[in-house]
Design an enzyme around this catalytic site. Sequence first.
Site, mmCIF file in Angstrom:
data_model
loop_
_atom_site.group_PDB
_atom_site.id
_atom_site.type_symbol
_atom_site.label_atom_id
_atom_site.label_comp_id
_atom_site.label_asym_id
_atom_site.label_seq_id
_atom_site.Cartn_x
_atom_site.Cartn_y
_atom_site.Cartn_z
ATOM 1 N N LYS A 115 0.837 -1.213 0.000
ATOM 2 C CA LYS A 115 0.000 0.000 0.000
ATOM 3 C C LYS A 115 0.864 1.252 0.000
ATOM 4 O O LYS A 115 0.455 2.273 -0.541
ATOM 5 C CB LYS A 115 -0.970 -0.009 1.175
ATOM 6 C CG LYS A 115 -2.045 -1.083 1.005
ATOM 7 C CD LYS A 115 -3.295 -0.853 1.818
ATOM 8 C CE LYS A 115 -4.358 -1.866 1.406
ATOM 9 N NZ LYS A 115 -5.625 -1.744 2.050
ATOM 10 N N LYS A 197 -4.288 -10.052 -7.257
ATOM 11 C CA LYS A 197 -5.536 -10.125 -6.494
ATOM 12 C C LYS A 197 -6.575 -9.152 -7.079
ATOM 13 O O LYS A 197 -6.203 -8.052 -7.498
ATOM 14 C CB LYS A 197 -5.195 -9.720 -5.052
ATOM 15 C CG LYS A 197 -6.348 -9.565 -4.105
ATOM 16 C CD LYS A 197 -5.867 -9.063 -2.749
ATOM 17 C CE LYS A 197 -6.205 -7.600 -2.533
ATOM 18 N NZ LYS A 197 -7.079 -7.285 -1.415
ATOM 19 N N LYS A 200 -10.211 -3.329 -5.378
ATOM 20 C CA LYS A 200 -11.045 -2.201 -5.806
ATOM 21 C C LYS A 200 -10.215 -0.961 -6.121
ATOM 22 O O LYS A 200 -10.694 -0.043 -6.757
ATOM 23 C CB LYS A 200 -12.198 -1.908 -4.836
ATOM 24 C CG LYS A 200 -11.884 -1.751 -3.379
ATOM 25 C CD LYS A 200 -13.145 -1.383 -2.601
ATOM 26 C CE LYS A 200 -13.488 -2.273 -1.436
ATOM 27 N NZ LYS A 200 -12.527 -2.293 -0.326
HETATM 28 N N1 AQP Z 1 -9.473 -10.585 -4.197
HETATM 29 C C1 AQP Z 1 -9.975 -11.006 -3.048
HETATM 30 N N2 AQP Z 1 -10.363 -12.309 -2.928
HETATM 31 C C2 AQP Z 1 -10.892 -12.753 -1.749
HETATM 32 N N3 AQP Z 1 -11.080 -11.961 -0.665
HETATM 33 C C3 AQP Z 1 -10.718 -10.662 -0.749
HETATM 34 N N4 AQP Z 1 -10.778 -9.626 0.116
HETATM 35 C C4 AQP Z 1 -10.286 -8.525 -0.474
HETATM 36 N N5 AQP Z 1 -9.906 -8.799 -1.738
HETATM 37 C C5 AQP Z 1 -10.154 -10.121 -1.941
HETATM 38 C C6 AQP Z 1 -11.332 -9.730 1.472
HETATM 39 O O1 AQP Z 1 -12.357 -8.756 1.602
HETATM 40 C C7 AQP Z 1 -12.438 -8.348 2.978
HETATM 41 C C8 AQP Z 1 -12.542 -6.852 3.083
HETATM 42 O O2 AQP Z 1 -11.357 -6.276 2.624
HETATM 43 P P1 AQP Z 1 -10.935 -4.768 2.864
HETATM 44 O O3 AQP Z 1 -12.090 -3.883 2.984
HETATM 45 O O4 AQP Z 1 -9.958 -4.709 3.960
HETATM 46 O O5 AQP Z 1 -10.261 -4.492 1.483
HETATM 47 P P2 AQP Z 1 -8.837 -4.928 0.986
HETATM 48 O O6 AQP Z 1 -8.384 -6.213 1.600
HETATM 49 O O7 AQP Z 1 -7.958 -3.752 1.175
HETATM 50 O O8 AQP Z 1 -9.043 -5.290 -0.550
HETATM 51 P P3 AQP Z 1 -9.795 -4.486 -1.626
HETATM 52 O O9 AQP Z 1 -11.237 -4.451 -1.250
HETATM 53 O O10 AQP Z 1 -9.592 -4.999 -2.972
HETATM 54 O O11 AQP Z 1 -9.166 -3.065 -1.534
HETATM 55 P P4 AQP Z 1 -7.701 -2.625 -1.998
HETATM 56 O O12 AQP Z 1 -7.839 -2.179 -3.400
HETATM 57 O O13 AQP Z 1 -7.386 -1.505 -1.071
HETATM 58 O O14 AQP Z 1 -6.758 -3.795 -1.872
HETATM 59 C C9 AQP Z 1 -11.193 -8.909 3.674
HETATM 60 O O15 AQP Z 1 -11.570 -10.015 4.463
HETATM 61 C C10 AQP Z 1 -10.314 -9.340 2.539
HETATM 62 O O16 AQP Z 1 -9.524 -10.452 2.893
#
Ligand code: AQP
Length: 330
Positions: A115, A197, A200
Amino acid sequence: MDKKTVFSAIQPTGSIHIGNYLGAVKNWCKLQDEYNCYFAIADLHSLTTSLNSAASLLRSNIFDMYCMLLACGLNTSQCTFFCQSGVVQHSQLAWVLNCYTQYGEAKRMTQFKDKSQKNSDNVNVGLFAYPILQAADILLYNAHYVPIGIDQKQHLELSRNIAERFNQRYSPTFNVPDLLIPKVGAKIFSLTEPLQKMSKSDENLNSYILLTDDNDTIVRKIKRAVTDSGDRIEYSKDKPGLSNLLSIYCAFSECSPAKVVDIFESASYAQLKEELSALVVAHLEPIRTEYQRLKLEKTFIKRCMEEGADKACHTAKKMLDKVYKKVGLM
Ligand code: AQP
């Protein structure tokens, strides 16, 4: 017999994608019957990446995320569902736990490295310390299980280490939480770069399917999804794009990987994509309709948020009092 406790949270950083849904949220809805569940909108966490966003955007993201999770099936009479910032004990426990976490172990978190590369103009201290706030989120409710996607595994390890250290230094205080990962869907990959992965924050809108995407958009994104050369439908390390589509099919249909390969044994890649589109559309359309309905119910949503925070505070306060007493705070 007392139910075991589950805690998990999601950041209100925009609409959720099918990775968040299959890796976490779908599982949460199933756990509500069996466990004493706490689910939170991790709004404090989202401040770590929102330096240049308007306050009004965060406010509407929080509201929208709350509506979306209700639309997905969270039921406030079965679980405690609240916004993290509405329960002050999260920040208070986080401060205490900061002092029981070594700088070196926090520095090892790979998400911080990823990040900070992605947000190189805003590598703030909150971003560095956010796994410790995450530990506080979990330990405050004495969770036994944390249902999350596999990308969060390292952070849960850190929570476990902090809990063990605290328990050893004082006396048993926290349960040492275990990971609860779905058999399929624990890591959904990007539709355009299937070794990454699904995320978003990806700039390529075709790389993910949002739960707010309309039917035509879903069909188009799946049609464009990268597949691999060849025509045999199988799981293979050499076919990450195809394997990802099969995993998405498995997770939505709840069929085993072997069964799905069987179903598509003599199908083409195009047929698989068509069937997958129909499945995803059929699953997401009712969620989207309910989400749009709930967004108009502002008073009801506000009341649910307040009641959720009150319920969560009740438990959180007891744990924080216990911790303060153990460390010697008056
Ligand atoms: N690609 C994924 N496959 C399975 N699970 C996933 N999670 C996130 N991406 C995947 C799970 O979603 C939950 C909420 O995550 P978050 O709000 O903490 O978001 P994040 O992990 O930062 O991932 P995002 O949503 O894609 O955002 P960015 O772009 O910031 O990385 C968690 O339980 C996570 O494991």
